[in-house]
Motif scaffolding. Structure first.
Motif, mmCIF file in Angstrom:
data_model
loop_
_atom_site.group_PDB
_atom_site.id
_atom_site.type_symbol
_atom_site.label_atom_id
_atom_site.label_comp_id
_atom_site.label_asym_id
_atom_site.label_seq_id
_atom_site.Cartn_x
_atom_site.Cartn_y
_atom_site.Cartn_z
ATOM 1 N N GLU A 60 -24.677 31.814 11.251
ATOM 2 C CA GLU A 60 -25.917 32.011 11.702
ATOM 3 C C GLU A 60 -26.322 31.256 12.540
ATOM 4 N N GLU A 61 -26.041 30.104 12.709
ATOM 5 C CA GLU A 61 -26.245 29.273 13.945
ATOM 6 C C GLU A 61 -25.899 29.958 15.271
ATOM 7 N N GLU A 62 -24.357 30.217 15.360
ATOM 8 C CA GLU A 62 -23.924 30.842 16.494
ATOM 9 C C GLU A 62 -24.402 32.150 16.689
ATOM 10 N N TYR A 63 -24.691 32.787 15.958
ATOM 11 C CA TYR A 63 -25.162 34.317 16.116
ATOM 12 C C TYR A 63 -26.741 34.253 15.415
ATOM 13 N N PRO A 64 -27.659 33.511 16.038
ATOM 14 C CA PRO A 64 -29.052 33.689 15.399
ATOM 15 C C PRO A 64 -29.613 35.059 14.877
ATOM 16 N N GLY A 65 -29.100 36.161 15.752
ATOM 17 C CA GLY A 65 -29.654 37.449 15.277
ATOM 18 C C GLY A 65 -29.109 37.997 14.043
ATOM 19 N N VAL A 66 -27.991 37.342 13.340
ATOM 20 C CA VAL A 66 -27.599 37.851 12.415
ATOM 21 C C VAL A 66 -27.870 37.191 10.879
ATOM 22 N N SER A 67 -28.077 37.717 10.017
ATOM 23 C CA SER A 67 -28.684 37.017 8.744
ATOM 24 C C SER A 67 -27.681 37.663 7.731
ATOM 25 N N VAL A 68 -26.825 36.610 6.982
ATOM 26 C CA VAL A 68 -25.843 36.662 5.922
ATOM 27 C C VAL A 68 -26.360 36.421 4.640
ATOM 28 N N SER A 69 -26.357 37.358 3.718
ATOM 29 C CA SER A 69 -26.809 37.061 2.368
ATOM 30 C C SER A 69 -25.798 36.892 1.453
ATOM 31 N N PRO A 70 -25.397 35.647 1.180
ATOM 32 C CA PRO A 70 -24.203 35.054 0.207
ATOM 33 C C PRO A 70 -24.414 35.978 -1.511
ATOM 34 N N GLU A 71 -23.248 36.492 -1.753
ATOM 35 C CA GLU A 71 -23.235 36.974 -2.953
ATOM 36 C C GLU A 71 -21.982 36.454 -3.798
#
Length: 438
Positions: free
Chosen positions: A61-72
């Motif tokens: 997410e730091e490398e691609y600040p426009g992407v949000s990853v929700s952990p499951e």
């Protein structure tokens, strides 16, 4: 710029890795830094693996600040149950951790996105992943459904300290099932009450797989039918019953009551079993518990014994798939996440072959050369060089793995508690598995 990861590989490894990347053209495809998306990422694992996965998510997410990853994250058994429900309702995550043993249940373009076109276009980078390993992500229809990030296999863990203190010489590669039983019987004579020479493998799916393949048989034939014989199953049960009845393994009630998938509670990790059967990637986790329970004792690993037809090792892959319901910018984000997880040196250093030895050649070599690599991780990477060339990949039709593992446990427990003969248990196992995968 990305912050430095906590478990970064050392400078020596970075230099080696850069050279390897240049020589083998491991160049991750350029993806726009303004990439956007909102994706879910699912995996199974322990608290330690959860922390590693979440650290990689933060790095991505730091490398691609426009992407949000929700952990499951999930526990092994419930993970697959949940994914089945999600897949049926079209609500599966964009980034799905998948395993070759379970792929047949999900290898459908309506559930997982076929990835061949993305690989061929260069959008997904598979450089450094051996073709045989990559093929572990293919379904029966020939489509590539996941990109392997780890190669898993199974080994025999041994408490080297206790064995050597007993005056015994550690076994080496080339041992057989008979010589393993003889060794365990000799070791048992040197142990105090309450300790056991060897863990009871009668309910162990990986132990059974090695036993079957080492006899030249298969768990399943290409048409999905059972590939092993009644004689092979009965011989397996007889083998473990002989050791259990003589007190060489743990008692039946201990075998059934202790949670084998909770490392903190296993008799091996608590210094009460000296030989046991575990995935190669778990030695560090067991050693950490053993350091507290029996300070000064050291675990090491050895390959499985050979059967009459040779070695029966099984090799599989864990990796990342993309849900078929993932499209548009979310799909692009999932592709970038796969590339990051499988190819980024810092991500590989953080994950540290936690769910199978890292699949990319240069990253694997970097782990071998890194002074910070743990002893257990080094053992696992080196053991792949022993097991990999001789291993066979076990085929499982849809539902096949669950059918064999659950039926194996119930039938052998019935034998151990005196409710069924080994002959009747062998017949029941074959008939039950046949019914369940029909």
């Amino acid at each position: 710029m990305r912050k430095k990861a906590k478990n970064n590989i050392g400078r020596t490894s970075v230099a080696l890795l850069v050279g390897a990347l240049m020589s083998s053209t491991l160049i991750t495809p350029a993806i726009a830094q303004d990439l956007t998306g909102d994706i879910r990422f699912s995996w199974w694992g322990s608290t330690t693996r959860n922390a590693k996965a979440e650290q990689i998510v933060s790095m991505f997410e730091e490398e691609y600040p426009g992407v949000s990853v929700s952990p499951e994250p999930g526990e092994w058994g419930s993970y697959w149950d949940k994914l089945t429900v999600q897949s049926a309702s079209g609500n599966q995550p964009c980034a799905i951790t998948m395993q070759s043993r379970w792929l047949a249940q999900y290898s459908d373009p309506a559930i997982l996105t076929p990835l061949d076109d993305l690989v061929e276009s260069g959008a997904i980078n598979t450089a450094g992943i051996a073709p045989a390993v990559l093929d572990g992500g293919r379904g029966a229809d020939g489509n590539l459904y996941f990109i392997p990030h780890g190669v898993f296999f199974f080994t025999v863990y041994m408490n080297k300290t206790v064995i050597e203190e007993a005056g015994l010489e550690m076994p080496g590669e080339g041992w057989t099932w008979d010589s393993m039983a003889e060794f365990a019987r000799e070791l048992a004579t040197h142990l105090p009450d309450g300790s056991y020479a060897i863990g009871n493998g009668g309910t162990g799916m990986d132990v059974f797989t090695n036993w079957v393949q080492g006899r030249g048989e298969a768990l399943f034939n290409a048409d999905g039918s059972v590939g092993f014989t009644k004689e092979t199953v009965q011989g397996f049960f007889d083998y473990w019953e002989a050791l259990r009845q003589d007190g060489i393994t743990e008692a039946a009630d201990q075998m059934s009551e202790l949670p084998d998938n909770v490392i903190d509670d296993t008799l091996l990790a608590n210094g009460r079993i000296m030989i046991d059967f575990r995935p190669a990637n778990q030695v560090d986790a067991h050693q950490r518990v053993l350091d507290v329970a029996a300070s000064g004792q050291e675990l090491t690993m050895l390959g499985y014994p050979a059967g009459p037809a040779g070695y029966g090792d099984d090799l599989g892959a864990n990796g990342l798939a993309i849900g078929a319901n993932c499209d548009g910018s979310d799909k692009d984000a999932a592709v970038a996440f796969i590339n990051f997880f499988t190819q980024d040196p810092e991500a590989a250093a953080v994950y540290a072959s936690d769910n199978g030895v890292v699949s990319v050649d240069a990253l694997r070599e970097a782990q071998l050369q890194d002074p910070a690599t743990s002893d257990g991780q080094l053992q696992a990477v080196n053991m792949l060089g022993v097991v990999g060339p001789r291993a066979r990949t076990a085929f499982f039709p849809a539902g096949g793995y669950a059918a064999v593992s659950s039926t194996l446990m119930s039938t052998y427990e019935a034998v151990a508690f005196g409710q069924m003969s080994t002959e009747d248990a062998a017949e029941r196992l074959i008939s039950q598995v046949t019914r369940l995968v029909r």
